[in-house]
Design a protein around this motif. Structure first.
Motif, PDB file in Angstrom:
ATOM      1  N   ARG A 175      -0.824   4.037  16.176  1.00 32.39           N
ATOM      2  CA  ARG A 175      -1.721   3.952  15.019  1.00 32.39           C
ATOM      3  C   ARG A 175      -2.229   2.529  14.783  1.00 32.39           C
ATOM      4  O   ARG A 175      -2.938   2.278  13.798  1.00 32.39           O
ATOM      5  CB  ARG A 175      -0.968   4.431  13.771  1.00 32.39           C
ATOM      6  N   LEU A 176      -1.890   1.597  15.656  1.00 34.90           N
ATOM      7  CA  LEU A 176      -2.315   0.213  15.513  1.00 34.90           C
ATOM      8  C   LEU A 176      -3.442  -0.087  16.490  1.00 34.90           C
ATOM      9  O   LEU A 176      -3.342   0.236  17.674  1.00 34.90           O
ATOM     10  CB  LEU A 176      -1.134  -0.734  15.779  1.00 34.90           C
ATOM     11  N   THR A 177      -4.511  -0.702  15.976  1.00 31.06           N
ATOM     12  CA  THR A 177      -5.647  -1.092  16.816  1.00 31.06           C
ATOM     13  C   THR A 177      -5.844  -2.586  16.671  1.00 31.06           C
ATOM     14  O   THR A 177      -5.981  -3.100  15.557  1.00 31.06           O
ATOM     15  CB  THR A 177      -6.931  -0.349  16.407  1.00 31.06           C
TER      16      THR A 177
ATOM     17  N   ILE B 299       0.834  -1.202   0.000  1.00 34.34           N
ATOM     18  CA  ILE B 299       0.000   0.000   0.000  1.00 34.34           C
ATOM     19  C   ILE B 299       0.865   1.246   0.000  1.00 34.34           C
ATOM     20  O   ILE B 299       2.072   1.192   0.271  1.00 34.34           O
ATOM     21  CB  ILE B 299      -0.936   0.034   1.223  1.00 34.34           C
ATOM     22  N   GLN B 300       0.230   2.370  -0.262  1.00 34.91           N
ATOM     23  CA  GLN B 300       0.930   3.651  -0.236  1.00 34.91           C
ATOM     24  C   GLN B 300       0.907   4.233   1.172  1.00 34.91           C
ATOM     25  O   GLN B 300      -0.025   3.996   1.955  1.00 34.91           O
ATOM     26  CB  GLN B 300       0.253   4.648  -1.192  1.00 34.91           C
ATOM     27  N   GLU B 301       1.930   4.982   1.477  1.00 35.69           N
ATOM     28  CA  GLU B 301       1.987   5.682   2.755  1.00 35.69           C
ATOM     29  C   GLU B 301       0.717   6.515   2.947  1.00 35.69           C
ATOM     30  O   GLU B 301       0.246   7.164   2.021  1.00 35.69           O
ATOM     31  CB  GLU B 301       3.226   6.591   2.765  1.00 35.69           C
ATOM     32  N   GLY B 302       0.172   6.430   4.164  1.00 32.55           N
ATOM     33  CA  GLY B 302      -1.022   7.207   4.479  1.00 32.55           C
ATOM     34  C   GLY B 302      -2.320   6.412   4.381  1.00 32.55           C
ATOM     35  O   GLY B 302      -3.355   6.864   4.886  1.00 32.55           O
ATOM     36  N   GLU B 303      -2.264   5.268   3.719  1.00 31.22           N
ATOM     37  CA  GLU B 303      -3.479   4.451   3.602  1.00 31.22           C
ATOM     38  C   GLU B 303      -3.742   3.680   4.899  1.00 31.22           C
ATOM     39  O   GLU B 303      -2.844   3.489   5.731  1.00 31.22           O
ATOM     40  CB  GLU B 303      -3.342   3.457   2.438  1.00 31.22           C
ATOM     41  N   ASN B 304      -4.983   3.232   5.038  1.00 27.39           N
ATOM     42  CA  ASN B 304      -5.359   2.388   6.168  1.00 27.39           C
ATOM     43  C   ASN B 304      -5.425   0.937   5.704  1.00 27.39           C
ATOM     44  O   ASN B 304      -5.645   0.656   4.513  1.00 27.39           O
ATOM     45  CB  ASN B 304      -6.735   2.799   6.709  1.00 27.39           C
ATOM     46  N   LEU B 305      -5.265   0.008   6.638  1.00 28.69           N
ATOM     47  CA  LEU B 305      -5.345  -1.408   6.285  1.00 28.69           C
ATOM     48  C   LEU B 305      -5.791  -2.214   7.489  1.00 28.69           C
ATOM     49  O   LEU B 305      -5.654  -1.793   8.633  1.00 28.69           O
ATOM     50  CB  LEU B 305      -3.983  -1.929   5.801  1.00 28.69           C
ATOM     51  N   THR B 306      -6.340  -3.408   7.192  1.00 26.04           N
ATOM     52  CA  THR B 306      -6.725  -4.342   8.247  1.00 26.04           C
ATOM     53  C   THR B 306      -6.219  -5.726   7.897  1.00 26.04           C
ATOM     54  O   THR B 306      -6.353  -6.171   6.748  1.00 26.04           O
ATOM     55  CB  THR B 306      -8.254  -4.371   8.422  1.00 26.04           C
ATOM     56  N   VAL B 307      -5.651  -6.378   8.880  1.00 23.30           N
ATOM     57  CA  VAL B 307      -5.175  -7.758   8.752  1.00 23.30           C
ATOM     58  C   VAL B 307      -6.037  -8.628   9.662  1.00 23.30           C
ATOM     59  O   VAL B 307      -6.357  -8.233  10.791  1.00 23.30           O
ATOM     60  CB  VAL B 307      -3.692  -7.860   9.160  1.00 23.30           C
ATOM     61  N   TYR B 308      -6.412  -9.800   9.149  1.00 19.13           N
ATOM     62  CA  TYR B 308      -7.312 -10.684   9.889  1.00 19.13           C
ATOM     63  C   TYR B 308      -6.610 -11.980  10.271  1.00 19.13           C
ATOM     64  O   TYR B 308      -5.761 -12.496   9.531  1.00 19.13           O
ATOM     65  CB  TYR B 308      -8.542 -10.999   9.050  1.00 19.13           C
ATOM     66  N   CYS B 309      -7.024 -12.500  11.422  1.00 22.31           N
ATOM     67  CA  CYS B 309      -6.462 -13.747  11.948  1.00 22.31           C
ATOM     68  C   CYS B 309      -7.655 -14.583  12.419  1.00 22.31           C
ATOM     69  O   CYS B 309      -8.381 -14.163  13.322  1.00 22.31           O
ATOM     70  CB  CYS B 309      -5.529 -13.396  13.103  1.00 22.31           C
ATOM     71  N   ASN B 310      -7.885 -15.723  11.773  1.00 21.05           N
ATOM     72  CA  ASN B 310      -9.102 -16.492  12.035  1.00 21.05           C
ATOM     73  C   ASN B 310      -8.814 -17.950  12.372  1.00 21.05           C
ATOM     74  O   ASN B 310      -7.905 -18.567  11.810  1.00 21.05           O
ATOM     75  CB  ASN B 310     -10.026 -16.456  10.810  1.00 21.05           C
ATOM     76  N   SER B 311      -9.626 -18.473  13.274  1.00 22.70           N
ATOM     77  CA  SER B 311      -9.479 -19.872  13.667  1.00 22.70           C
ATOM     78  C   SER B 311     -10.854 -20.441  14.006  1.00 22.70           C
ATOM     79  O   SER B 311     -11.783 -19.706  14.315  1.00 22.70           O
ATOM     80  CB  SER B 311      -8.564 -19.972  14.880  1.00 22.70           C
TER      81      SER B 311
ATOM     82  N   THR C 294      -3.775   2.626  10.935  1.00 26.09           N
ATOM     83  CA  THR C 294      -4.245   3.893  10.392  1.00 26.09           C
ATOM     84  C   THR C 294      -3.053   4.687   9.856  1.00 26.09           C
ATOM     85  O   THR C 294      -2.014   4.757  10.517  1.00 26.09           O
ATOM     86  CB  THR C 294      -4.940   4.713  11.488  1.00 26.09           C
ATOM     87  N   ALA C 295      -3.234   5.258   8.675  1.00 22.47           N
ATOM     88  CA  ALA C 295      -2.181   6.109   8.085  1.00 22.47           C
ATOM     89  C   ALA C 295      -0.827   5.412   8.095  1.00 22.47           C
ATOM     90  O   ALA C 295       0.128   5.866   8.736  1.00 22.47           O
ATOM     91  CB  ALA C 295      -2.114   7.450   8.802  1.00 22.47           C
ATOM     92  N   ALA C 296      -0.757   4.301   7.391  1.00 25.65           N
ATOM     93  CA  ALA C 296       0.452   3.480   7.391  1.00 25.65           C
ATOM     94  C   ALA C 296       1.680   4.276   6.961  1.00 25.65           C
ATOM     95  O   ALA C 296       1.605   5.181   6.119  1.00 25.65           O
ATOM     96  CB  ALA C 296       0.257   2.273   6.475  1.00 25.65           C
ATOM     97  N   GLN C 297       2.804   3.907   7.566  1.00 25.04           N
ATOM     98  CA  GLN C 297       4.085   4.554   7.254  1.00 25.04           C
ATOM     99  C   GLN C 297       5.086   3.493   6.806  1.00 25.04           C
ATOM    100  O   GLN C 297       4.936   2.313   7.150  1.00 25.04           O
ATOM    101  CB  GLN C 297       4.601   5.279   8.499  1.00 25.04           C
ATOM    102  N   PRO C 298       6.119   3.879   6.072  1.00 21.81           N
ATOM    103  CA  PRO C 298       7.118   2.894   5.633  1.00 21.81           C
ATOM    104  C   PRO C 298       7.707   2.078   6.781  1.00 21.81           C
ATOM    105  O   PRO C 298       8.068   0.920   6.611  1.00 21.81           O
ATOM    106  CB  PRO C 298       8.168   3.770   4.952  1.00 21.81           C
ATOM    107  N   GLY C 299       7.788   2.667   7.962  1.00 24.66           N
ATOM    108  CA  GLY C 299       8.300   1.953   9.130  1.00 24.66           C
ATOM    109  C   GLY C 299       7.405   0.823   9.604  1.00 24.66           C
ATOM    110  O   GLY C 299       7.828   0.001  10.429  1.00 24.66           O
ATOM    111  N   ASP C 300       6.179   0.755   9.091  1.00 19.15           N
ATOM    112  CA  ASP C 300       5.268  -0.341   9.438  1.00 19.15           C
ATOM    113  C   ASP C 300       5.548  -1.576   8.587  1.00 19.15           C
ATOM    114  O   ASP C 300       4.974  -2.644   8.844  1.00 19.15           O
ATOM    115  CB  ASP C 300       3.810   0.081   9.226  1.00 19.15           C
ATOM    116  N   THR C 301       6.386  -1.464   7.607  1.00 19.69           N
ATOM    117  CA  THR C 301       6.720  -2.591   6.737  1.00 19.69           C
ATOM    118  C   THR C 301       7.269  -3.746   7.545  1.00 19.69           C
ATOM    119  O   THR C 301       8.088  -3.560   8.447  1.00 19.69           O
ATOM    120  CB  THR C 301       7.746  -2.150   5.669  1.00 19.69           C
ATOM    121  N   GLY C 302       6.786  -4.949   7.232  1.00 21.08           N
ATOM    122  CA  GLY C 302       7.275  -6.133   7.933  1.00 21.08           C
ATOM    123  C   GLY C 302       6.300  -7.287   7.800  1.00 21.08           C
ATOM    124  O   GLY C 302       5.278  -7.184   7.116  1.00 21.08           O
TER     125      GLY C 302
END
Lengths: 111, 114
Positions: free
Chosen positions: A60-62, A13-25, A77-85
């Motif tokens: 910025r992480l919930t 994604i581009q810097e500044g975008e929001n994203l959600t990651v899901y973990c399901n069981s 929220t408002a992802a930054q390059p430092g969130d890469t991983g």
């Protein structure tokens, strides 16, 4: 066999975008951890959630634990390059020694 | 802060060599784990130990053994290294109390077997 499935597997994604990651069981866990891992390093613990419906914020992480304690989500929220991983979730059941790890979500944030 | 330290960041070994990976934790944790991490396969548990001299096989113990002579130290041994054991090896530790829910990881050892 307990499994934790994460989605998406990859996210760019581009810097500044929001994203959600899901973990399901399909299994119930007494606690769930989220880790971030950078290339060539070990996973670093971000948060633990233990109560159904619990929401925790880390800047910025919930993080949210599902009501039934079978699933979790991580919203940035408002992802930054430092969130890469690589983001990993891990479920733990009290009375056991083992952790069940998710398949991982590899996030790349472009400047 | 919890600290889990793995003795080497990078190792290159020859096929057939006996390889020792060392891990030390400073939080008096009862439980210690060895995982390997491979692309597309995630973290897979090799062995874990819940007390000194106690060990249990994980999901992929073949070709590996472990030693836990002291509470703070957990060693992974590759009896005869093979190229399919080239991987990232991660050590972790956790407590056993009701409030000890997290596992803490070392920085990893990238092992290449040639």
């Amino acid at each position: 066999t307990q499994l934790l499935e994460q989605s998406p597997q990859f996210l760019s994604i581009q810097e500044g975008e929001n994203l959600t990651v899901y973990c399901n069981s399909s299994s119930v866990f007494s606690s769930l951890q989220w880790y971030r891992q950078e290339p060539g390093e070990g996973p670093v613990l971000l948060v633990t959630v233990v109560t159904g419906g619990e929401v925790k914020k880390l800047k910025r992480l919930t993080f949210q634990f599902g009501d039934a304690r079978k699933d979790s989500s991580l919203h940035i929220t408002a992802a930054q390059p430092g969130d890469t991983g690589l983001y990993l979730c891990a479920g733990h059941s009290s009375g056991t020694y083992k952790y069940i790890f998710g398949t991982g979500t590899r996030l790349k944030v472009l400047a | 802060d919890v600290k889990v330290t793995q003795s080497s960041r990078y190792l290159v070994k020859r096929t057939g060599e006996k390889v020792f990976l060392e891990c030390v934790q400073d939080m008096d944790h009862e439980n210690m784990f060895w995982y390997r991490q491979d692309p597309g396969l995630g973290l897979r548990l090799i062995y874990f130990s819940y007390d000194v001299k106690m060990k249990e096989k994980g999901d992929i113990p073949e070709g590996y053994s472990v030693s836990r002579e002291k509470k703070e130290r957990f060693s992974l041994i590759l009896e005869s290294a093979s190229t399919n054991q080239t991987s990232m090896y991660l050590c972790a530790s956790s407590g056993r109390g009701l409030l000890d829910t997290e596992a803490f990881f070392g920085q990893g050892t990238r092992l290449t077997v040639v």
